[in-house]
Scaffold this motif. Structure first.
Motif, PDB file in Angstrom:
ATOM      1  N   PHE A   3      38.286  -9.890  50.407  1.00 33.10           N
ATOM      2  CA  PHE A   3      39.723  -9.831  50.160  1.00 33.10           C
ATOM      3  C   PHE A   3      39.993 -10.391  48.770  1.00 33.10           C
ATOM      4  O   PHE A   3      39.474 -11.453  48.414  1.00 33.10           O
ATOM      5  N   THR A   4      40.787  -9.675  47.988  1.00 32.15           N
ATOM      6  CA  THR A   4      40.998 -10.065  46.593  1.00 32.15           C
ATOM      7  C   THR A   4      42.466  -9.934  46.207  1.00 32.15           C
ATOM      8  O   THR A   4      43.224  -9.198  46.834  1.00 32.15           O
ATOM      9  N   ALA A   5      42.827 -10.668  45.155  1.00 28.96           N
ATOM     10  CA  ALA A   5      44.158 -10.554  44.552  1.00 28.96           C
ATOM     11  C   ALA A   5      43.951 -10.411  43.051  1.00 28.96           C
ATOM     12  O   ALA A   5      44.278 -11.311  42.268  1.00 28.96           O
ATOM     13  N   LEU A   6      43.385  -9.293  42.658  1.00 29.54           N
ATOM     14  CA  LEU A   6      42.937  -9.118  41.279  1.00 29.54           C
ATOM     15  C   LEU A   6      44.072  -8.913  40.284  1.00 29.54           C
ATOM     16  O   LEU A   6      43.838  -8.962  39.078  1.00 29.54           O
ATOM     17  N   HIS A   7      45.283  -8.712  40.771  1.00 32.50           N
ATOM     18  CA  HIS A   7      46.413  -8.587  39.845  1.00 32.50           C
ATOM     19  C   HIS A   7      46.915  -9.946  39.389  1.00 32.50           C
ATOM     20  O   HIS A   7      47.765 -10.022  38.500  1.00 32.50           O
ATOM     21  N   HIS A   8      46.417 -11.020  39.983  1.00 38.38           N
ATOM     22  CA  HIS A   8      46.817 -12.363  39.572  1.00 38.38           C
ATOM     23  C   HIS A   8      46.051 -12.760  38.321  1.00 38.38           C
ATOM     24  O   HIS A   8      44.814 -12.757  38.307  1.00 38.38           O
ATOM     25  N   GLY A   9      46.750 -13.112  37.285  1.00 41.07           N
ATOM     26  CA  GLY A   9      46.116 -13.481  36.029  1.00 41.07           C
ATOM     27  C   GLY A   9      45.591 -14.901  36.053  1.00 41.07           C
ATOM     28  O   GLY A   9      45.779 -15.656  37.010  1.00 41.07           O
ATOM     29  N   GLY A  10      44.894 -15.268  34.980  1.00 43.72           N
ATOM     30  CA  GLY A  10      44.403 -16.628  34.841  1.00 43.72           C
ATOM     31  C   GLY A  10      42.956 -16.775  35.264  1.00 43.72           C
ATOM     32  O   GLY A  10      42.492 -16.120  36.191  1.00 43.72           O
ATOM     33  N   ALA A  11      42.254 -17.699  34.581  1.00 45.18           N
ATOM     34  CA  ALA A  11      40.846 -17.920  34.863  1.00 45.18           C
ATOM     35  C   ALA A  11      40.625 -18.496  36.250  1.00 45.18           C
ATOM     36  O   ALA A  11      39.655 -18.154  36.930  1.00 45.18           O
ATOM     37  N   ALA A  12      41.526 -19.382  36.693  1.00 43.99           N
ATOM     38  CA  ALA A  12      41.351 -20.021  38.001  1.00 43.99           C
ATOM     39  C   ALA A  12      41.386 -18.993  39.124  1.00 43.99           C
ATOM     40  O   ALA A  12      40.596 -19.064  40.078  1.00 43.99           O
ATOM     41  N   ALA A  13      42.310 -18.016  39.025  1.00 43.21           N
ATOM     42  CA  ALA A  13      42.406 -16.978  40.051  1.00 43.21           C
ATOM     43  C   ALA A  13      41.126 -16.151  40.096  1.00 43.21           C
ATOM     44  O   ALA A  13      40.629 -15.796  41.181  1.00 43.21           O
ATOM     45  N   TRP A  14      40.580 -15.839  38.923  1.00 43.62           N
ATOM     46  CA  TRP A  14      39.337 -15.068  38.889  1.00 43.62           C
ATOM     47  C   TRP A  14      38.188 -15.860  39.500  1.00 43.62           C
ATOM     48  O   TRP A  14      37.415 -15.321  40.297  1.00 43.62           O
ATOM     49  N   GLU A  15      38.056 -17.118  39.136  1.00 47.48           N
ATOM     50  CA  GLU A  15      36.948 -17.926  39.644  1.00 47.48           C
ATOM     51  C   GLU A  15      37.019 -18.081  41.159  1.00 47.48           C
ATOM     52  O   GLU A  15      35.997 -18.042  41.853  1.00 47.48           O
ATOM     53  N   GLU A  16      38.226 -18.251  41.692  1.00 39.62           N
ATOM     54  CA  GLU A  16      38.383 -18.356  43.139  1.00 39.62           C
ATOM     55  C   GLU A  16      37.970 -17.056  43.826  1.00 39.62           C
ATOM     56  O   GLU A  16      37.268 -17.062  44.849  1.00 39.62           O
ATOM     57  N   THR A  17      38.400 -15.945  43.254  1.00 41.37           N
ATOM     58  CA  THR A  17      38.026 -14.642  43.812  1.00 41.37           C
ATOM     59  C   THR A  17      36.523 -14.422  43.738  1.00 41.37           C
ATOM     60  O   THR A  17      35.896 -13.987  44.711  1.00 41.37           O
ATOM     61  N   TRP A  18      35.929 -14.734  42.595  1.00 37.07           N
ATOM     62  CA  TRP A  18      34.501 -14.489  42.420  1.00 37.07           C
ATOM     63  C   TRP A  18      33.673 -15.358  43.351  1.00 37.07           C
ATOM     64  O   TRP A  18      32.636 -14.913  43.867  1.00 37.07           O
ATOM     65  N   ALA A  19      34.119 -16.568  43.611  1.00 37.87           N
ATOM     66  CA  ALA A  19      33.389 -17.438  44.539  1.00 37.87           C
ATOM     67  C   ALA A  19      33.349 -16.821  45.934  1.00 37.87           C
ATOM     68  O   ALA A  19      32.300 -16.803  46.608  1.00 37.87           O
ATOM     69  N   HIS A  20      34.489 -16.290  46.389  1.00 40.68           N
ATOM     70  CA  HIS A  20      34.550 -15.628  47.705  1.00 40.68           C
ATOM     71  C   HIS A  20      33.691 -14.368  47.721  1.00 40.68           C
ATOM     72  O   HIS A  20      32.881 -14.157  48.637  1.00 40.68           O
ATOM     73  N   VAL A  21      33.841 -13.536  46.697  1.00 39.70           N
ATOM     74  CA  VAL A  21      33.104 -12.274  46.653  1.00 39.70           C
ATOM     75  C   VAL A  21      31.601 -12.529  46.592  1.00 39.70           C
ATOM     76  O   VAL A  21      30.809 -11.869  47.285  1.00 39.70           O
ATOM     77  N   SER A  22      31.182 -13.501  45.797  1.00 37.23           N
ATOM     78  CA  SER A  22      29.757 -13.795  45.658  1.00 37.23           C
ATOM     79  C   SER A  22      29.151 -14.237  46.982  1.00 37.23           C
ATOM     80  O   SER A  22      28.044 -13.813  47.336  1.00 37.23           O
ATOM     81  N   ARG A  23      29.870 -15.092  47.703  1.00 42.88           N
ATOM     82  CA  ARG A  23      29.362 -15.580  48.985  1.00 42.88           C
ATOM     83  C   ARG A  23      29.142 -14.426  49.960  1.00 42.88           C
ATOM     84  O   ARG A  23      28.102 -14.338  50.628  1.00 42.88           O
ATOM     85  N   VAL A  24      30.109 -13.533  50.031  1.00 41.42           N
ATOM     86  CA  VAL A  24      29.990 -12.397  50.950  1.00 41.42           C
ATOM     87  C   VAL A  24      28.927 -11.417  50.460  1.00 41.42           C
ATOM     88  O   VAL A  24      28.145 -10.878  51.249  1.00 41.42           O
ATOM     89  N   ALA A  25      28.880 -11.186  49.156  1.00 38.62           N
ATOM     90  CA  ALA A  25      27.943 -10.216  48.604  1.00 38.62           C
ATOM     91  C   ALA A  25      26.496 -10.647  48.807  1.00 38.62           C
ATOM     92  O   ALA A  25      25.621  -9.822  49.128  1.00 38.62           O
ATOM     93  N   VAL A  26      26.205 -11.933  48.626  1.00 31.72           N
ATOM     94  CA  VAL A  26      24.852 -12.436  48.851  1.00 31.72           C
ATOM     95  C   VAL A  26      24.423 -12.145  50.284  1.00 31.72           C
ATOM     96  O   VAL A  26      23.308 -11.673  50.541  1.00 31.72           O
ATOM     97  N   HIS A  27      25.308 -12.435  51.211  1.00 29.88           N
ATOM     98  CA  HIS A  27      24.982 -12.228  52.620  1.00 29.88           C
ATOM     99  C   HIS A  27      24.827 -10.743  52.936  1.00 29.88           C
ATOM    100  O   HIS A  27      23.869 -10.341  53.622  1.00 29.88           O
ATOM    101  N   ALA A  28      25.758  -9.918  52.445  1.00 33.15           N
ATOM    102  CA  ALA A  28      25.700  -8.485  52.732  1.00 33.15           C
ATOM    103  C   ALA A  28      24.416  -7.868  52.194  1.00 33.15           C
ATOM    104  O   ALA A  28      23.749  -7.076  52.877  1.00 33.15           O
ATOM    105  N   ALA A  29      24.042  -8.239  50.976  1.00 35.46           N
ATOM    106  CA  ALA A  29      22.818  -7.697  50.398  1.00 35.46           C
ATOM    107  C   ALA A  29      21.587  -8.152  51.186  1.00 35.46           C
ATOM    108  O   ALA A  29      20.639  -7.387  51.383  1.00 35.46           O
ATOM    109  N   ALA A  30      21.621  -9.391  51.659  1.00 35.57           N
ATOM    110  CA  ALA A  30      20.469  -9.944  52.371  1.00 35.57           C
ATOM    111  C   ALA A  30      20.209  -9.239  53.692  1.00 35.57           C
ATOM    112  O   ALA A  30      19.069  -9.229  54.178  1.00 35.57           O
TER     113      ALA A  30
END
Length: 307
Positions: free
Chosen positions: A79-106
């Motif tokens: 789940f993402t909110a990519l229309h939200h600007g700012g570095a903090a919003a991106w880092e929060e999104t990337w942390a969530h996406v990375s966690r799920v992506a690592v598991h999905a790939a595994a």
């Protein structure tokens, strides 16, 4: 020489949504072991992981459980909110996406279904932000969707497929096409959910025929037109609409799935590559004995359609 029909196929599967699962942990939901048992008993080979944390997050454990039932994973969900600007919003999104992506790939998934943020609370209807993005927000959304898709592909080997969804900013034909036209086709693909697209007034067959090269994944779903009319009249948020049964059992709703499947098969044959088509009937909350008979009937219906 092998024909296109023999080379390619629709890979039919199901998802935790079809068992009433929306959250990682909820007493109203079926236990994960029962979900795996029943999806296998329904005749499906492929599943999605559903909300992160619902299925075991230990890849070795989940791998054993899947193998014991003859199941494989097609995708994880973020789940993402990519229309939200700012570095903090991106880092929060990337942390969530990375966690799920690592598991999905595994656990062998090849796709990551990306659902945009809701502009109103899907249970209470509370407005969280404007339902229309500004031009600047659209530019941010497009740029960050490309960035996310590129990084997920490069770091985890997964393809991001953007899921147009009710009560989000990527919903109607106009907004879906706007996103496609604003992004690189080599990076940004769609998960076309036939139920959500119909819910928002779109024509799935037209989208496949017009933007087929951008369709990377399908969710098979139908909407009850009578209940949808009520939802629109009363301006109900998505959660209460699902509680009413607006997403219904095939083949009793819209869009008709036979022409969607025919268009999808033709698309797969043109590409010479398989295409996932995952059944996802939103049913939250629902009695725990309800999903299995529906899943079996739906699988038989899809077989009757040649899937």
């Amino acid at each position: 020489m092998t024909s296109g029909a023999e080379r390619t196929r629709l890979r039919i599967g199901s998802a935790p949504d079809s068992w009433g699962v929306w959250f990682a942990d909820d007493p109203l939901q079926v236990p994960w072991q029962r979900f795996l048992d029943e999806v296998a008993a329904s005749g499906y080979e492929w599943i999605e992981l559903g909300p992160y944390g619902y299925l075991p997050d230990d890849p070795a454990l989940l791998g054993r459980e899947l193998a014991a039932r003859g199941l494989r994973v097609s995708a994880g969900t973020v789940f993402t909110a990519l229309h939200h600007g700012g570095a903090a919003a991106w880092e929060e999104t990337w942390a969530h996406v990375s966690r799920v992506a690592v598991h999905a790939a595994a656990v062998g998934a090849g796709n990551l279904v990306m659902i945009p943020a809701f502009w109103r609370d899907d249970r209470t209807g509370q407005r969280l932000e404007d339902d229309t993005l500004t031009s600047a927000q659209w530019r941010t959304l497009a740029a960050r969707t490309e960035r996310l898709s590129r990084q997920v592909r490069e770091e985890f080997g997964l393809r991001v497929v953007v899921h147009p969804h009710a009560d989000t900013h990527i919903d109607t034909e106009e907004n879906v096409v706007r996103l496609l036209d604003a992004t690189d086709g080599d990076l940004v693909s769609l998960c076309l959910d036939t139920g959500h697209y119909a819910y928002c007034g779109g024509d799935s067959v037209k989208l496949v025929e017009t933007y087929g090269e951008r369709i990377g994944y399908l969710h098979l779903k139908q909407v009850d037109p009578v209940l949808l009319a009520r939802v629109r009249q009363e301006d109900l948020p998505f959660g209460p609409a699902v509680g009413l049964g607006v997403m219904c059992e095939p083949p009793h709703g819209e869009p008709p799935l036979e022409p969607v499947l025919a268009a999808a098969r033709a698309l797969a044959e043109r590409r010479g590559a398989d295409l996932f088509a995952i059944v996802e009937q939103d049913m939250y909350p629902c009695p725990q004995d309800k999903p299995l008979p529906i899943a079996r009937r739906t699988r038989e219906f899809l077989r009757s359609c040649g899937a």
